[in-house]
Design a protein around this motif. Structure first.
Motif, PDB file in Angstrom:
ATOM      1  N   LEU A   1       0.835  -1.207   0.000  1.00  0.00           N
ATOM      2  CA  LEU A   1       0.000   0.000   0.000  1.00  0.00           C
ATOM      3  C   LEU A   1       0.863   1.249   0.000  1.00  0.00           C
ATOM      4  O   LEU A   1       0.571   2.229  -0.693  1.00  0.00           O
ATOM      5  CB  LEU A   1      -0.927  -0.004   1.211  1.00  0.00           C
ATOM      6  N   ARG A   2       1.940   1.224   0.748  1.00  0.00           N
ATOM      7  CA  ARG A   2       2.864   2.366   0.781  1.00  0.00           C
ATOM      8  C   ARG A   2       3.418   2.640  -0.616  1.00  0.00           C
ATOM      9  O   ARG A   2       3.469   3.790  -1.067  1.00  0.00           O
ATOM     10  CB  ARG A   2       3.999   2.065   1.763  1.00  0.00           C
ATOM     11  N   ALA A   3       3.810   1.571  -1.307  1.00  0.00           N
ATOM     12  CA  ALA A   3       4.345   1.718  -2.665  1.00  0.00           C
ATOM     13  C   ALA A   3       3.294   2.233  -3.626  1.00  0.00           C
ATOM     14  O   ALA A   3       3.561   3.099  -4.466  1.00  0.00           O
ATOM     15  CB  ALA A   3       4.901   0.386  -3.146  1.00  0.00           C
ATOM     16  N   VAL A   4       2.072   1.685  -3.518  1.00  0.00           N
ATOM     17  CA  VAL A   4       0.973   2.111  -4.396  1.00  0.00           C
ATOM     18  C   VAL A   4       0.671   3.591  -4.182  1.00  0.00           C
ATOM     19  O   VAL A   4       0.438   4.347  -5.135  1.00  0.00           O
ATOM     20  CB  VAL A   4      -0.290   1.261  -4.146  1.00  0.00           C
ATOM     21  N   SER A   5       0.685   4.042  -2.936  1.00  0.00           N
ATOM     22  CA  SER A   5       0.370   5.448  -2.650  1.00  0.00           C
ATOM     23  C   SER A   5       1.424   6.377  -3.238  1.00  0.00           C
ATOM     24  O   SER A   5       1.106   7.473  -3.718  1.00  0.00           O
ATOM     25  CB  SER A   5       0.249   5.663  -1.137  1.00  0.00           C
ATOM     26  N   ILE A   6       2.679   5.944  -3.212  1.00  0.00           N
ATOM     27  CA  ILE A   6       3.750   6.751  -3.793  1.00  0.00           C
ATOM     28  C   ILE A   6       3.598   6.842  -5.304  1.00  0.00           C
ATOM     29  O   ILE A   6       3.728   7.908  -5.913  1.00  0.00           O
ATOM     30  CB  ILE A   6       5.122   6.157  -3.420  1.00  0.00           C
ATOM     31  N   ASP A   7       3.278   5.706  -5.931  1.00  0.00           N
ATOM     32  CA  ASP A   7       3.140   5.659  -7.393  1.00  0.00           C
ATOM     33  C   ASP A   7       1.927   6.456  -7.882  1.00  0.00           C
ATOM     34  O   ASP A   7       1.995   7.131  -8.908  1.00  0.00           O
ATOM     35  CB  ASP A   7       3.014   4.209  -7.867  1.00  0.00           C
ATOM     36  N   SER A   8       0.815   6.346  -7.158  1.00  0.00           N
ATOM     37  CA  SER A   8      -0.438   6.930  -7.645  1.00  0.00           C
ATOM     38  C   SER A   8      -0.566   8.414  -7.349  1.00  0.00           C
ATOM     39  O   SER A   8      -1.222   9.149  -8.088  1.00  0.00           O
ATOM     40  CB  SER A   8      -1.638   6.192  -7.024  1.00  0.00           C
ATOM     41  N   GLY A   9       0.040   8.871  -6.256  1.00  0.00           N
ATOM     42  CA  GLY A   9      -0.091  10.271  -5.878  1.00  0.00           C
ATOM     43  C   GLY A   9      -1.448  10.624  -5.306  1.00  0.00           C
ATOM     44  O   GLY A   9      -1.749  11.798  -5.086  1.00  0.00           O
ATOM     45  N   ARG A  10      -2.290   9.629  -5.029  1.00  0.00           N
ATOM     46  CA  ARG A  10      -3.615   9.895  -4.478  1.00  0.00           C
ATOM     47  C   ARG A  10      -3.528  10.325  -3.017  1.00  0.00           C
ATOM     48  O   ARG A  10      -2.582  10.012  -2.307  1.00  0.00           O
ATOM     49  CB  ARG A  10      -4.492   8.641  -4.556  1.00  0.00           C
ATOM     50  N   THR A  11      -4.554  11.025  -2.579  1.00  0.00           N
ATOM     51  CA  THR A  11      -4.735  11.280  -1.159  1.00  0.00           C
ATOM     52  C   THR A  11      -5.240   9.993  -0.522  1.00  0.00           C
ATOM     53  O   THR A  11      -6.098   9.315  -1.085  1.00  0.00           O
ATOM     54  CB  THR A  11      -5.758  12.402  -0.935  1.00  0.00           C
ATOM     55  N   ASN A  12      -4.699   9.642   0.642  1.00  0.00           N
ATOM     56  CA  ASN A  12      -5.136   8.451   1.365  1.00  0.00           C
ATOM     57  C   ASN A  12      -5.540   8.835   2.783  1.00  0.00           C
ATOM     58  O   ASN A  12      -4.859   9.639   3.425  1.00  0.00           O
ATOM     59  CB  ASN A  12      -4.017   7.416   1.456  1.00  0.00           C
ATOM     60  N   VAL A  13      -6.636   8.243   3.273  1.00  0.00           N
ATOM     61  CA  VAL A  13      -7.004   8.346   4.686  1.00  0.00           C
ATOM     62  C   VAL A  13      -7.159   6.923   5.191  1.00  0.00           C
ATOM     63  O   VAL A  13      -7.988   6.159   4.684  1.00  0.00           O
ATOM     64  CB  VAL A  13      -8.301   9.144   4.899  1.00  0.00           C
ATOM     65  N   PHE A  14      -6.343   6.565   6.177  1.00  0.00           N
ATOM     66  CA  PHE A  14      -6.247   5.194   6.655  1.00  0.00           C
ATOM     67  C   PHE A  14      -6.602   5.166   8.136  1.00  0.00           C
ATOM     68  O   PHE A  14      -6.021   5.905   8.936  1.00  0.00           O
ATOM     69  CB  PHE A  14      -4.825   4.687   6.425  1.00  0.00           C
ATOM     70  N   VAL A  15      -7.530   4.299   8.508  1.00  0.00           N
ATOM     71  CA  VAL A  15      -7.950   4.160   9.901  1.00  0.00           C
ATOM     72  C   VAL A  15      -7.287   2.939  10.521  1.00  0.00           C
ATOM     73  O   VAL A  15      -7.282   1.855   9.924  1.00  0.00           O
ATOM     74  CB  VAL A  15      -9.489   4.026   9.985  1.00  0.00           C
ATOM     75  N   THR A  16      -6.731   3.106  11.730  1.00  0.00           N
ATOM     76  CA  THR A  16      -6.110   1.988  12.433  1.00  0.00           C
ATOM     77  C   THR A  16      -6.106   2.263  13.931  1.00  0.00           C
ATOM     78  O   THR A  16      -6.275   3.408  14.366  1.00  0.00           O
ATOM     79  CB  THR A  16      -4.665   1.740  11.942  1.00  0.00           C
TER      80      THR A  16
END
Length: 275
Positions: free
Chosen positions: A197-212
């Motif tokens: 997921l970290r790699a995908v977020s870097i590649d896509s440039g999308r905004t992410n909001v992750f709950v944990t």
């Protein structure tokens, strides 16, 4: 997603939203209450929060602090009792302004892996002739190009969650919302999917909001971490992460003193906020 709509109805929705919007988020004086009278409960708020496009925001806190409530408000599944939520400058719309990944994959077990992706592409208004190429790209991005023809019940829980992420990425929104998507997985699978997921977020440039509820997960994934107090959830800590996003392996990152310090700070804040 309703499975009762026809292909023609889905294809006929072409042009309705989801078309590369910037992905910024703004919560202004947001409070969410449930029930009425003596049984009324304030789940979260008041919360003021601005998330610029491209940020990986992690909402972390103890169970019941309102993390998932905030995510549902950002997704447009609910409207706030008080205040305003805006995504990309407008009102959030379910399935249009963001892709969402839940704790359970919520896939169609009678379809193949590829079939689940195709359905998501259909709802994302991707023209039929473009879907095979887009499907292949999505499966490759989440490392599932070799299981396209397998049924959902034939793949592992971790692979199913990868399918759910690929499905959420099918729509060309610039916001991805994830509600504890790895909570039910074993530790090794969870770490691998965090890395993916970290790699995908870097590649896509999308905004992410992750709950944990995990300080470790928050430290590894976030470019910014927000800790919430116990109910009603309010912001107890809001800090940026200076950990490198590229040029370092996951193993090196997790073993660094900077990572240990951030994880410890977040963990201490979560415990203090829950007391």
């Amino acid at each position: 997603m309703s499975s009762n709509r026809t292909d023609a109805e889905i294809d006929g929705d072409a042009g309705a939203g989801g078309d590369g919007v910037p992905g910024g988020i703004e919560l202004s004086g947001v409070t969410q209450r449930y029930g009425s009278g003596a049984s009324e409960v304030t789940a979260v708020g008041p919360v003021d929060l601005t998330v610029p496009p491209g940020e990986f925001l992690v909402l972390v806190g103890a169970s019941g602090c309102g993390k998932s409530t905030l995510l549902r408000l950002i997704a447009g599944f609910e409207e706030p009792t008080v205040g305003e939520v805006r995504v990309s400058g407008g009102q959030p719309k379910p399935g249009v302004t963001s892709g969402v990944v839940f704790q359970q994959p919520r896939l169609f077990p009678w379809k193949t892996v590829g079939g689940n992706i195709d359905l998501a592409l259909k709802y994302a208004r991707v023209p039929k002739q473009q879907r095979p190429k887009r499907r292949a790209e999505l499966l490759d991005r989440v490392g599932l190009d070799d299981v396209e023809r397998r049924r959902i019940w034939e793949i592992s829980g971790g692979q199913q969650q990868r399918v759910a992420i690929a499905r959420a990425l099918a729509a060309e929104t610039s916001l991805l919302l994830l509600d504890e998507p790895f909570a039910a997985l074993d530790a090794l699978t969870r770490e691998r999917l965090q890395e993916d997921l970290r790699a995908v977020s870097i590649d896509s440039g999308r905004t992410n909001v992750f709950v944990t509820h995990s300080a470790d997960e928050a430290a590894f994934l976030g470019t910014r971490i927000v800790v919430l107090t116990k109910r009603p959830g309010q912001i107890a800590l809001d800090i940026p992460s200076d950990l490198p996003r590229t040029g370092v392996s996951a193993e090196e990152l997790r073993g660094s003193p900077e990572y240990a310090a951030l994880r410890a700070e977040v963990g201490a804040a979560v415990k203090a906020a829950a007391s």
